[in-house]
Scaffold this motif. Structure first.
Motif, PDB file in Angstrom:
ATOM      1  N   LEU A 179      34.445   1.430 -12.755  1.00  0.00           N
ATOM      2  CA  LEU A 179      35.495   2.438 -12.722  1.00  0.00           C
ATOM      3  C   LEU A 179      36.525   2.107 -11.641  1.00  0.00           C
ATOM      4  O   LEU A 179      37.734   2.271 -11.846  1.00  0.00           O
ATOM      5  CB  LEU A 179      34.900   3.829 -12.503  1.00  0.00           C
ATOM      6  CG  LEU A 179      35.875   5.004 -12.536  1.00  0.00           C
ATOM      7  CD1 LEU A 179      36.740   5.008 -13.800  1.00  0.00           C
ATOM      8  CD2 LEU A 179      35.114   6.312 -12.410  1.00  0.00           C
ATOM      9  N   ALA A 180      36.057   1.637 -10.498  1.00  0.00           N
ATOM     10  CA  ALA A 180      36.985   1.215  -9.429  1.00  0.00           C
ATOM     11  C   ALA A 180      37.901   0.113  -9.933  1.00  0.00           C
ATOM     12  O   ALA A 180      39.116   0.148  -9.713  1.00  0.00           O
ATOM     13  CB  ALA A 180      36.209   0.753  -8.207  1.00  0.00           C
ATOM     14  N   LEU A 181      37.336  -0.874 -10.621  1.00  0.00           N
ATOM     15  CA  LEU A 181      38.138  -1.972 -11.171  1.00  0.00           C
ATOM     16  C   LEU A 181      39.142  -1.446 -12.195  1.00  0.00           C
ATOM     17  O   LEU A 181      40.320  -1.823 -12.173  1.00  0.00           O
ATOM     18  CB  LEU A 181      37.239  -3.028 -11.802  1.00  0.00           C
ATOM     19  CG  LEU A 181      36.300  -3.789 -10.864  1.00  0.00           C
ATOM     20  CD1 LEU A 181      35.376  -4.691 -11.662  1.00  0.00           C
ATOM     21  CD2 LEU A 181      37.077  -4.572  -9.828  1.00  0.00           C
ATOM     22  N   ALA A 182      38.704  -0.573 -13.086  1.00  0.00           N
ATOM     23  CA  ALA A 182      39.581  -0.035 -14.125  1.00  0.00           C
ATOM     24  C   ALA A 182      40.745   0.747 -13.520  1.00  0.00           C
ATOM     25  O   ALA A 182      41.878   0.638 -14.001  1.00  0.00           O
ATOM     26  CB  ALA A 182      38.785   0.844 -15.087  1.00  0.00           C
ATOM     27  N   ARG A 183      40.483   1.521 -12.471  1.00  0.00           N
ATOM     28  CA  ARG A 183      41.548   2.308 -11.848  1.00  0.00           C
ATOM     29  C   ARG A 183      42.657   1.439 -11.269  1.00  0.00           C
ATOM     30  O   ARG A 183      43.786   1.887 -11.130  1.00  0.00           O
ATOM     31  CB  ARG A 183      40.977   3.211 -10.744  1.00  0.00           C
ATOM     32  CG  ARG A 183      40.215   4.388 -11.281  1.00  0.00           C
ATOM     33  CD  ARG A 183      39.778   5.298 -10.166  1.00  0.00           C
ATOM     34  NE  ARG A 183      39.044   6.439 -10.700  1.00  0.00           N
ATOM     35  CZ  ARG A 183      38.589   7.434  -9.946  1.00  0.00           C
ATOM     36  NH1 ARG A 183      38.824   7.450  -8.643  1.00  0.00           N
ATOM     37  NH2 ARG A 183      37.920   8.425 -10.504  1.00  0.00           N
ATOM     38  N   LEU A 184      42.325   0.190 -10.926  1.00  0.00           N
ATOM     39  CA  LEU A 184      43.325  -0.712 -10.349  1.00  0.00           C
ATOM     40  C   LEU A 184      43.730  -1.828 -11.306  1.00  0.00           C
ATOM     41  O   LEU A 184      44.367  -2.799 -10.891  1.00  0.00           O
ATOM     42  CB  LEU A 184      42.803  -1.308  -9.033  1.00  0.00           C
ATOM     43  CG  LEU A 184      42.536  -0.301  -7.923  1.00  0.00           C
ATOM     44  CD1 LEU A 184      42.159  -1.023  -6.640  1.00  0.00           C
ATOM     45  CD2 LEU A 184      43.711   0.629  -7.693  1.00  0.00           C
ATOM     46  N   SER A 185      43.360  -1.709 -12.573  1.00  0.00           N
ATOM     47  CA  SER A 185      43.692  -2.723 -13.590  1.00  0.00           C
ATOM     48  C   SER A 185      43.181  -4.104 -13.195  1.00  0.00           C
ATOM     49  O   SER A 185      43.895  -5.100 -13.270  1.00  0.00           O
ATOM     50  CB  SER A 185      45.204  -2.771 -13.846  1.00  0.00           C
ATOM     51  OG  SER A 185      45.668  -1.532 -14.304  1.00  0.00           O
ATOM     52  N   LEU A 186      41.935  -4.143 -12.787  1.00  0.00           N
ATOM     53  CA  LEU A 186      41.259  -5.391 -12.430  1.00  0.00           C
ATOM     54  C   LEU A 186      40.084  -5.590 -13.373  1.00  0.00           C
ATOM     55  O   LEU A 186      39.534  -4.627 -13.898  1.00  0.00           O
ATOM     56  CB  LEU A 186      40.747  -5.342 -10.990  1.00  0.00           C
ATOM     57  CG  LEU A 186      41.782  -5.055  -9.908  1.00  0.00           C
ATOM     58  CD1 LEU A 186      41.096  -4.833  -8.563  1.00  0.00           C
ATOM     59  CD2 LEU A 186      42.780  -6.199  -9.809  1.00  0.00           C
TER      60      LEU A 186
END
Length: 186
Positions: free
Chosen positions: A17-24
């Protein structure tokens, strides 16, 4: 030469989810520390680390920190060792709670802060070593943001930490700003 690094640690938010929130996104590659590029790593005590080998990387920008800290806490830290710069910010539920920065290019004893900093900040400032001190067991102005970041997240870029050092980092791909090769002029 010195390290140039931006890192963000987010508490209780699942890594994906952290990655998705930053488009990573994760690639299939892993690497050790120190690294080049953009990486992630699980930290002890339910923290998740994102790190980039540039102190001005977008992962630590206000827009990114507002997005990643929704519903949780996140720490942003930037380090540019060759000019003596370090900063730390705490974000909670999409808003910056406080920030601390040292810019050695302005003054070796410079320290600035905004917001309601932890009481520990004042204790660290009161016990800082002077610029000409040879007491390497003490701390200096540049260490203050790094100490505060570590006390929150458990991570400091220049510490020996087997929980981090002995586990590979996941190499990331930044989805933002990716253009097809035929649209390089845009």
């Amino acid at each position: 030469m010195g390290i140039s690094l931006a890192w963000v640690a987010v508490e209780t938010l699942p890594g994906e989810l952290a990655l998705a929130r930053l488009s990573l996104s994760k690639t299939a590659k892993q690497c050790g520390y120190p690294f080049i590029g953009l990486v992630s790593h699980a930290l002890p005590y339910n923290w998740f680390l994102l790190a980039a080998s540039r102190c001005d990387h977008r992962i630590a920008s206000p827009a990114s920190m507002a997005a990643i800290s929704l519903g949780c806490r996140a720490v942003a830290c930037a380090v540019e060792e060759h000019v003596g710069f370090a900063s730390c910010e705490l974000w909670e539920d999409g808003k910056r709670s406080w920030s601390v920065a040292h810019d050695g290019s302005e003054d070796p004893e410079n320290i600035s802060f905004e917001g309601r900093v932890p009481q520990r900040f004042h204790a660290l400032v009161a016990s800082v070593e002077g610029e000409d001190s040879e007491n390497f067991d003490g701390h200096f102005h540049m260490d203050i943001p790094l100490i505060l970041a570590k006390e929150l997240s458990g991570f400091r870029h220049d510490d020996i930490n087997p929980a981090v050092d002995d586990t590979p980092f996941d190499v990331l791909h930044d989805e933002q700003g990716v253009r097809p090769w035929w649209r390089l002029w845009q």
